[in-house]
Design a protein around this motif. Structure first.
Motif, PDB file in Angstrom:
ATOM      1  N   ARG A   1      39.340  32.503  14.409  1.00 49.87           N
ATOM      2  CA  ARG A   1      40.585  32.987  13.807  1.00 49.87           C
ATOM      3  C   ARG A   1      41.744  32.886  14.794  1.00 49.87           C
ATOM      4  NH1 ARG A   1      43.647  37.756  13.161  1.00 49.87           N
ATOM      5  NH2 ARG A   1      42.362  38.932  14.643  1.00 49.87           N
ATOM      6  N   LEU A   2      42.889  32.420  14.306  1.00 51.50           N
ATOM      7  CA  LEU A   2      44.102  32.364  15.118  1.00 51.50           C
ATOM      8  C   LEU A   2      44.891  33.657  14.946  1.00 51.50           C
ATOM      9  CD1 LEU A   2      45.347  28.711  14.441  1.00 51.50           C
ATOM     10  CD2 LEU A   2      43.533  29.516  15.967  1.00 51.50           C
ATOM     11  N   VAL A   3      45.608  34.039  16.002  1.00 43.05           N
ATOM     12  CA  VAL A   3      46.442  35.236  15.923  1.00 43.05           C
ATOM     13  C   VAL A   3      47.894  34.839  16.133  1.00 43.05           C
ATOM     14  CG1 VAL A   3      44.599  36.737  16.753  1.00 43.05           C
ATOM     15  CG2 VAL A   3      46.201  35.765  18.397  1.00 43.05           C
ATOM     16  N   SER A   4      48.777  35.597  15.537  1.00 44.34           N
ATOM     17  CA  SER A   4      50.206  35.379  15.725  1.00 44.34           C
ATOM     18  C   SER A   4      50.617  35.863  17.108  1.00 44.34           C
ATOM     19  CB  SER A   4      51.000  36.139  14.664  1.00 44.34           C
ATOM     20  OG  SER A   4      50.856  37.533  14.868  1.00 44.34           O
ATOM     21  N   ALA A   5      51.817  35.480  17.525  1.00 45.33           N
ATOM     22  CA  ALA A   5      52.326  35.940  18.813  1.00 45.33           C
ATOM     23  C   ALA A   5      52.446  37.460  18.828  1.00 45.33           C
ATOM     24  CB  ALA A   5      53.679  35.296  19.106  1.00 45.33           C
ATOM     25  N   ASP A   6      52.883  38.037  17.719  1.00 44.80           N
ATOM     26  CA  ASP A   6      53.035  39.489  17.671  1.00 44.80           C
ATOM     27  C   ASP A   6      51.690  40.195  17.794  1.00 44.80           C
ATOM     28  OD1 ASP A   6      55.801  39.502  17.496  1.00 44.80           O
ATOM     29  OD2 ASP A   6      55.799  39.408  15.304  1.00 44.80           O
ATOM     30  N   GLU A   7      50.642  39.648  17.131  1.00 49.61           N
ATOM     31  CA  GLU A   7      49.322  40.256  17.266  1.00 49.61           C
ATOM     32  C   GLU A   7      48.787  40.052  18.680  1.00 49.61           C
ATOM     33  OE1 GLU A   7      44.798  40.271  15.366  1.00 49.61           O
ATOM     34  OE2 GLU A   7      46.379  39.082  14.392  1.00 49.61           O
TER      35      GLU A   7
ATOM     36  N   VAL B   1      56.931  38.566  23.843  1.00 46.95           N
ATOM     37  CA  VAL B   1      57.213  37.627  22.753  1.00 46.95           C
ATOM     38  C   VAL B   1      58.726  37.520  22.618  1.00 46.95           C
ATOM     39  CG1 VAL B   1      56.993  37.188  20.282  1.00 46.95           C
ATOM     40  CG2 VAL B   1      55.061  38.154  21.545  1.00 46.95           C
TER      41      VAL B   1
ATOM     42  N   ARG C   1      58.026  33.419  19.381  1.00 48.75           N
ATOM     43  CA  ARG C   1      57.596  34.199  18.225  1.00 48.75           C
ATOM     44  C   ARG C   1      56.784  33.387  17.221  1.00 48.75           C
ATOM     45  NH1 ARG C   1      58.676  39.036  17.530  1.00 48.75           N
ATOM     46  NH2 ARG C   1      60.364  38.985  19.029  1.00 48.75           N
ATOM     47  N   HIS C   2      57.024  32.078  17.133  1.00 48.46           N
ATOM     48  CA  HIS C   2      56.283  31.298  16.148  1.00 48.46           C
ATOM     49  C   HIS C   2      54.945  30.776  16.674  1.00 48.46           C
ATOM     50  CE1 HIS C   2      58.547  28.056  18.275  1.00 48.46           C
ATOM     51  NE2 HIS C   2      57.412  27.412  18.133  1.00 48.46           N
TER      52      HIS C   2
ATOM     53  N   ARG D   1      51.086  30.481  17.738  1.00 50.27           N
ATOM     54  CA  ARG D   1      49.804  30.994  17.270  1.00 50.27           C
ATOM     55  C   ARG D   1      48.770  30.666  18.335  1.00 50.27           C
ATOM     56  NH1 ARG D   1      49.215  32.494  12.082  1.00 50.27           N
ATOM     57  NH2 ARG D   1      47.140  31.609  11.771  1.00 50.27           N
TER      58      ARG D   1
ATOM     59  N   PHE E   1      51.992  26.726  19.645  1.00 42.33           N
ATOM     60  CA  PHE E   1      50.617  27.211  19.567  1.00 42.33           C
ATOM     61  C   PHE E   1      49.804  26.812  20.794  1.00 42.33           C
ATOM     62  CE2 PHE E   1      50.658  23.363  16.775  1.00 42.33           C
ATOM     63  CZ  PHE E   1      49.739  22.577  17.437  1.00 42.33           C
TER      64      PHE E   1
END
Length: 261
Positions: free
Chosen positions: A167-173, A183, A127-128, A130, A108
């Motif tokens: 707000r946190l976003v995922s790697a994909d977002e 990613v 990928r994991h 954030r 992250f």
């Protein structure tokens, strides 16, 4: 070498890896980390053998959790401002290094950690990972350049949502909105970053540097001024032997051999 260096520096095959090394604190940023990071960036700038820089973190949990909250909680306002000014000097050094800089986000990237990544040319995330700016959740502001760079990377509306909600976003977002470029699986991070860096280094270093400068400087100009700046750089690069080599190779359908001159 001391048992625990807060930032590590290693050069191999023309690529300098600068690694945040406080895994027990999720590679959080304090004065020592920022000062050493700035020192290593300047070292890379002055070393002609270094063609590119990769910024990453130790471990598989975090690139950087951002500023050291314990320090922020106890520091006086002027100390906090001085700390932020040092961080701004770091991000400015990254942007104006004149060399390829890629962030390898091994986990992250939050707050000031994400702001360091935002200053890089490109970002590759596992990928994991954030990503986010949770500063407002502790009644703070993204004061290392996030309020400036994030809107330029992903647009004002998306940046406003991230900065105002925390707000946190995922790697994909992050990939979808343009915050990161690629990613990958954790085990593929180093290979993918090296491949990306090599792809850029295969081009004319002068053309790469001037392209980045035109983009970086042009964002602060009007549309017409930015386009004219690009035209100026186009004319400037036409004076180089690399330009003649690149156009010759295209016409002859051969591979160019750039020399950086």
């Amino acid at each position: 070498m001391p048992e625990q260096e807060t930032v590590l520096y290693h050069v191999e095959h023309g690529i300098a890896t600068i690694r945040l090394n406080r895994p027990q604190a999720h590679n959080a940023l304090n004065h020592e980390v920022l000062q050493r990071l700035l020192s290593f960036l300047n070292q890379a700038r002055e070393d002609a053998a270094v063609k590119a820089i990769v910024l990453t973190g130790t471990g598989d949990a975090a690139f950087s959790a951002g500023a050291d909250i314990r320090f922020l909680n106890q520091a006086a306002p002027l100390e906090v401002r001085s700390f932020a000014q040092l961080a701004v000097a770091v991000t400015h050094a990254i942007e104006t290094l004149g060399k390829v800089v890629v962030a390898a986000l091994n986990g992250f990237a939050l707050g000031g950690g994400l702001e360091i990544a935002e200053a890089c040319m490109l970002r590759v995330a596992v990928r994991h990972a954030r990503l986010g700016h949770p500063e407002v959740r502790i009644a703070a502001v993204a004061g290392f350049g996030g309020t400036t760079r994030l809107p330029r990377l992903i647009g004002k509306g998306r940046a406003a949502e991230m900065l105002l909600t925390g707000r946190l976003v995922s790697a994909d977002e992050a990939l979808q909105i343009g915050l990161v470029n690629r990613v990958v699986a954790p085990e593929d991070l180093n290979a993918e970053v090296q491949r990306l860096v090599r792809d850029i280094l295969a081009q004319s270093p002068i053309a790469v540097r001037l392209t980045w400068e035109a983009m970086h400087r042009g964002l602060n100009l009007s549309m017409e001024e930015s386009a004219l700046l690009g035209a100026d750089y186009f004319g400037l690069v036409a004076s180089t032997s690399d330009f003649r080599e690149g156009t010759r190779a295209f016409l002859e359908k051969s591979s160019p051999s750039f020399r950086g001159s």
